[in-house]
Design a protein around this motif. Structure first.
Motif, mmCIF file in Angstrom:
data_model
loop_
_atom_site.group_PDB
_atom_site.id
_atom_site.type_symbol
_atom_site.label_atom_id
_atom_site.label_comp_id
_atom_site.label_asym_id
_atom_site.label_seq_id
_atom_site.Cartn_x
_atom_site.Cartn_y
_atom_site.Cartn_z
ATOM 1 N N ALA A 1 -21.157 -29.902 -84.863
ATOM 2 C CA ALA A 1 -22.549 -29.482 -85.002
ATOM 3 C C ALA A 1 -23.402 -29.975 -83.841
ATOM 4 C CB ALA A 1 -23.114 -30.005 -86.324
ATOM 5 N N ASN A 2 -23.036 -31.114 -83.243
ATOM 6 C CA ASN A 2 -23.795 -31.659 -82.119
ATOM 7 C C ASN A 2 -23.535 -30.915 -80.818
ATOM 8 O OD1 ASN A 2 -24.925 -33.688 -83.740
ATOM 9 N ND2 ASN A 2 -23.183 -35.044 -83.404
ATOM 10 N N LEU A 3 -22.588 -29.988 -80.818
ATOM 11 C CA LEU A 3 -22.260 -29.220 -79.623
ATOM 12 C C LEU A 3 -22.909 -27.838 -79.629
ATOM 13 C CD1 LEU A 3 -18.443 -30.068 -79.340
ATOM 14 C CD2 LEU A 3 -20.362 -31.197 -78.205
ATOM 15 N N ALA A 4 -23.762 -27.558 -80.616
ATOM 16 C CA ALA A 4 -24.352 -26.222 -80.742
ATOM 17 C C ALA A 4 -25.145 -25.825 -79.500
ATOM 18 C CB ALA A 4 -25.243 -26.158 -81.984
ATOM 19 N N ASP A 5 -25.964 -26.724 -78.971
ATOM 20 C CA ASP A 5 -26.758 -26.410 -77.783
ATOM 21 C C ASP A 5 -25.869 -26.188 -76.568
ATOM 22 O OD1 ASP A 5 -29.524 -26.679 -78.848
ATOM 23 O OD2 ASP A 5 -28.894 -28.735 -79.209
ATOM 24 N N LEU A 6 -24.828 -26.976 -76.454
ATOM 25 C CA LEU A 6 -23.892 -26.830 -75.340
ATOM 26 C C LEU A 6 -23.194 -25.474 -75.405
ATOM 27 C CD1 LEU A 6 -22.558 -28.366 -72.927
ATOM 28 C CD2 LEU A 6 -20.738 -28.996 -74.525
ATOM 29 N N LYS A 7 -22.706 -25.102 -76.590
ATOM 30 C CA LYS A 7 -22.051 -23.803 -76.757
ATOM 31 C C LYS A 7 -23.000 -22.655 -76.416
ATOM 32 C CE LYS A 7 -18.898 -25.038 -80.554
ATOM 33 N NZ LYS A 7 -18.541 -24.674 -81.949
ATOM 34 N N ALA A 8 -24.244 -22.787 -76.862
ATOM 35 C CA ALA A 8 -25.224 -21.729 -76.603
ATOM 36 C C ALA A 8 -25.475 -21.567 -75.109
ATOM 37 C CB ALA A 8 -26.527 -22.034 -77.336
#
Length: 455
Positions: free
Chosen positions: A216-223
């Motif tokens: 869940a903490n990687l959501a911004d990175l994935k986006a």
């Protein structure tokens, strides 16, 4: 000068607690006084101190330094930076030990201390002895001196000196942790195109918690990777010693998969070398290391355990599922920024994308790490009960760290956490049906020991 440290903050690998509850400035001062006494009795005189960006770190660092000075230790303060910068300073400055004030990936109000002495991890029985020294009041007295040293330029310069780097398009997420300023400086020295997220140090962690092992903490990175159609993305924990990564398709690259990718270049340079991975790692990793001509070594989870085993077997590379990657050329320390550089190097050397490297890995299905609480007295007891039943059944069990059981379906692991009143479990299989059977076997063993079913 007697000071009793709460037993709850004395962890296997470091000292860590909740500020204002189990951890305070007097505790920090006592830790400095006791550590300084150990350094002096070993013939040392100087300690380097760094800190992360947590709100409580300036207060704890000041108290720690006062304690070291009171023990007669000269202190070199390097200010805010990732833990690997502290390890770098401890190796390259004329000092006898080092302490980083950091809460790592813990909740915002937690903080603590990671220690090294004579270029080796200070953990386990070392921490127990430090606490005993403090409680007995058997500490040194003196009047040390303080100096300050800017280490960021030298640390980043050594990171950027890696050869064989190809220009890639990369996203970097510092999570408002202590690695941010180092990343900002580093990417200016690297080839390729770089997109940065949350590099300002902010102990409130306003965007997401700095723990890259939680997807869940990687959501911004994935986006960001998806929006800019980048080659890959990397993320870091609060003190920059754990890495997370996603490929160009936004898929998470687990810690053991990263180690598998990094193993290729290392074994080309060091044929036959040992590579250490923790007991949670995929069986496909150990198989891949052997196929490359290396010597796979499975060992206990925990960064201090892994570092110690690296030294014993002379391994140039090691890693954990938690995203700690350790490098022999760094004295066995874990450095997530250096791991990112080596990942760029490995992807470039392969001539493939990170997504293609992931696609080429053996197809298995696995659970994430499953955690569930138990009463502290039952933590080790449950594992021993399970081991006894497995032995009676004639099961194939590796006892390196808990019980890692191999069956025709794959393997499952049950172990006691070293840092919390928890049991952790994981399973890996060739398909979902086999995985379901492995998880059922874990459930059965837990039920037989009176532990509620894993959800």
């Amino acid at each position: 000068m007697r000071h009793r440290l709460p037993s709850s903050i004395l962890r296997e690998y470091d000292i860590r607690g909740t500020v204002g509850q189990s951890l305070s400035a007097p505790h920090a001062m006592a830790i400095g006084r006791a550590f300084g006494s150990i350094v002096r009795r070993g013939g040392g005189a100087r300690v380097v101190v760094g800190r992360d960006g947590r709100l409580s770190s300036p207060m704890l660092e000041a108290a720690l330094v006062d304690g070291l000075l009171g023990a007669g230790i000269d202190v070199v303060r390097i200010g805010v930076g990732p833990s690997p910068m502290l390890y770098h300073a401890e190796r390259h400055l004329d000092v006898d030990g080092g302490i980083q004030v950091t809460g790592s990936h813990n909740p915002r109000d937690d903080n603590g201390f990671k220690m090294v002495l004579g270029h080796r991890p200070f953990f386990g029985s070392d921490i127990t002895a430090l606490a005993a020294l403090s409680e007995q009041g058997d500490v040194e007295s003196g009047a040390g001196r303080v100096s300050e040293r800017a280490m960021l330029p030298d640390y980043v310069g050594r990171l950027a000196a890696a050869d064989g780097l190809v220009p890639l398009r990369i996203a970097w997420d510092a999570g408002n942790g202590a690695a941010g300023p180092a990343i900002e400086r580093l990417v200016r020295l690297l080839p390729g195109e770089h997109h940065l997220l949350f590099t300002d140090v902010d102990g409130n962690f306003p965007n997401h918690h700095p723990d890259p092992t939680e997807e869940a903490n990687l959501a911004d990175l994935k986006a960001l990777v998806a929006c800019e159609r980048l080659d890959l993305g990397v993320a870091f924990d609060g003190d920059g010693d754990r890495i997370g990564a996603v490929d160009g398709e936004g898929r998470v690259i687990a810690g053991d998969q990263l180690l598998s990718i990094l193993a290729g270049p290392v074994l080309r340079e060091r044929p036959g070398a040992a590579i250490v991975a923790d007991v949670k790692a995929s069986g496909t990793l150990f198989d891949h290391i052997a196929e490359l001509g290396g010597r796979p070594v499975m060992w206990k989870s925990g960064h201090s355990n892994i570092k110690t085993m690296m030294h014993e077997v002379g391994a140039p590379l090691a890693g954990e599922m938690s995203g700690h990657i350790f490098f022999g050329e760094l004295g066995g320390h874990d450095d997530a920024l250096y791991a990112a550089i080596q990942l760029i190097r490995a992807v470039g050397a392969s001539g493939k994308t990170l997504a293609a490297l992931r696609d080429a890995m053996p197809k298995v299905v696995a659970t994430p790490e499953l955690r569930f609480p138990v009463d502290e007295p039952r933590r080790e007891a449950v594992v021993q009960e399970v081991l006894a039943r497995l032995a009676a059944d004639g099961a194939e069990v590796d006892r390196t760290d808990g019980a890692r059981v191999t069956t025709a379906d794959g393997w499952w692991l049950l172990r006691a956490s070293n840092t919390q009143a928890m049991l952790t479990a994981r399973a890996e299989a060739r398909d979902q049906g086999a995985l379901d059977r492995l998880v059922a076997a874990i459930d059965l063993q837990l039920a037989l020991s009176g532990v509620s079913r894993i959800q």
